[in-house]
Design an enzyme around this catalytic site. Structure first.
Site, short mmCIF file in Angstrom:
data_model
loop_
_atom_site.label_atom_id
_atom_site.label_comp_id
_atom_site.label_asym_id
_atom_site.label_seq_id
_atom_site.Cartn_x
_atom_site.Cartn_y
_atom_site.Cartn_z
N GLU A 159 0.79 -1.25 0.00
CA GLU A 159 0.00 0.00 0.00
C GLU A 159 0.82 1.29 0.00
OE1 GLU A 159 -2.65 -0.41 3.34
OE2 GLU A 159 -3.62 -2.16 2.52
N GLU A 264 -6.18 -10.83 -1.28
CA GLU A 264 -7.00 -10.62 -0.07
C GLU A 264 -8.47 -10.52 -0.46
OE1 GLU A 264 -5.53 -7.36 2.34
OE2 GLU A 264 -3.44 -7.86 1.89
C1 XIL Z 1 -6.33 -6.48 8.39
C2 XIL Z 1 -6.69 -7.67 9.27
O1 XIL Z 1 -7.59 -8.49 8.57
C3 XIL Z 1 -7.31 -7.21 10.57
O2 XIL Z 1 -7.50 -8.30 11.46
C4 XIL Z 1 -6.42 -6.17 11.24
O3 XIL Z 1 -7.06 -5.65 12.38
C5 XIL Z 1 -6.09 -5.04 10.27
O4 XIL Z 1 -5.52 -5.56 9.09
N1 XIL Z 1 -4.92 -4.78 3.79
C6 XIL Z 1 -3.95 -5.63 4.24
C7 XIL Z 1 -4.23 -6.53 5.38
O5 XIL Z 1 -2.89 -5.73 3.59
O6 XIL Z 1 -3.08 -6.79 6.13
C8 XIL Z 1 -5.31 -5.97 6.28
O7 XIL Z 1 -5.61 -6.94 7.26
C9 XIL Z 1 -6.54 -5.60 5.46
C10 XIL Z 1 -6.20 -4.56 4.43
#
Ligand code: XIL
Length: 375
Positions: A159, A264
């Protein structure tokens, strides 16, 4: 009764008592998709320590790849300078190895879930560029080095680019400048020359972000750095992105000479709290409002039908592009554990994943399996 027989009877009894984790016991996503791409899921600490037997069965039955949802982020791995905590990450890697899964490390350099100390000195002032680069180097070398040859691919940077194509004004960017990204890739490659290295981000179908990320990938490759893939997070909505936008982004990243990964995937079934709130920056949150949480008693049939149809279309897109896509990973195992129950608004009941709160496969799972067999 012989020992082995007794053991299998006991296993059968245990399985029956737990119920079946899904209605595709004969076949599975992992089986159906094996010649297409890895199909993965994100494990939380409970999954890693096998505290939920039904989730455990489902993970092993359905998925060929895993990533850690949280425990490999820098705030957990290096909570204090030079003090590393590897208990959970070690177990995560063992879990993947025991089950012959493709293991991804998530994530080395990210503005979120980094320990506060990383960017400041003892007085609380920002550290110098040299100090921050050295901290990056040491973190990456220690973490990637520990799992050398075992973790097959790393989300090296997460990101760093905004939707309009500008650079996120993170501490890494402010203190080091644009070259924090190539530096991170260089350090990761030094620590494990065999590991695949990825740039990972959300909303990567936005034209500006697409342009900068492809340029970044091309520049790094031209400079002789190892870059294997672009991870497209895939926190999608019921109405965005369009299949055409998604396709165009996949084409762009593939044309830059790297693998594309959906890293994701989830799809909220809930109303968006605010117009334009379609990013996944984890600190962009709003307070709970009951009106934004309409389906606490279950998802109405028509919404569920739309959700399954759209998720099927998205998987059709992935299958159509299986020559470019090397992995599709869901962000969580079942609806109950999805982070979207708490993002961007805490305390909601969402229905974001292909497996529901009862560990049952939603209709789309069978649709995917059928599609994979005919494509
Ligand atoms: C999220 C997790 O799912 C949560 O449990 C945590 O509180 C915050 O992070 N982008 C990403 C992930 O790359 O690491 C994130 O994961 C969601 C957004």
């Amino acid at each position: 009764m012989k020992k082995m027989e007794l053991l299998s009877v006991l296993c059968l009894v245990a399985l029956t008592a737990c119920g079946t984790p899904d209605d595709n016991r004969d076949t599975s996503l992992k089986e159906a998709l094996k010649s297409k791409f890895w199909i993965g899921t994100a494990l939380n600490v409970g999954h890693i320590f096998q505290r939920d037997p039904r989730a455990d069965l489902l993970i092993k039955h359905q998925f060929s790849a895993i990533v850690a949802e949280n425990c490999m982020k820098s705030m957990y791995l290096q909570p204090h300078p030079g003090e590393f905590f590897f208990d959970e990450a070690d177990r995560f890697v063992e879990y993947g190895e025991k089950n012959n899964m493709w293991i991804t490390g998530h994530t080395l350099i990210w503005h979120s879930q980094a320990p506060a100390w990383f960017f400041v000195d003892e007085t609380g002032a920002d550290v110098s560029r040299e100090v921050l680069i050295e901290r990056m180097r040491s973190h990456i070398h220690t973490v990637v080095g520990r799992y050398k040859g075992r973790i097959k691919g790393w989300d090296v940077v997460n990101e760093a680019i905004m939707e309009d194509g500008s650079w996120r004004k993170s501490k890494f960017y402010e203190i080091i400048g644009e070259d924090f990204i190539p530096l991170a890739f260089r350090f990761a490659h030094e620590a494990d020359p065999e590991a695949e290295l990825y740039y990972n981000d959300y909303n990567e179908w936005h034209a500006g972000k697409r342009a900068t990320v492809t340029r970044l990938v091309r520049d790094m490759k031209a400079a002789g750095l190892r870059v294997d893939g672009v991870g497209m997070q895939g926190h999608i909505g019921m109405d965005y992105p369009s299949i055409e936008e998604y396709q165009a982004a996949i084409d762009d990243y593939a044309a830059a000479g790297v693998k594309v990964m959906v890293t994701e995937l989830d799809m909220s079934a809930l109303p968006r709290p605010q117009q334009g709130m379609d990013g996944a920056n984890i600190t962009d949150t709003v307070a709970f409002r009951a009106a934004m949480n309409p389906y606490t008693a279950g998802l109405p049939q028509d919404v569920s039908d739309r959700w399954n149809k759209r998720m099927g279309e998205v998987f059709k897109l992935f299958l159509d592009n299986s020559d470019k896509i090397s992995r599709v990973t869901l962000w969580g195992v079942t609806d109950g554990g999805s982070w979207l129950n708490n993002f961007p608004m805490p305390g909601r009941t969402d229905y974001a994943l292909p497996f529901d709160r009862n560990y049952e496969a939603k209709p789309v799972v069978n649709d995917i399996i059928k599609m994979a067999k005919t494509k």
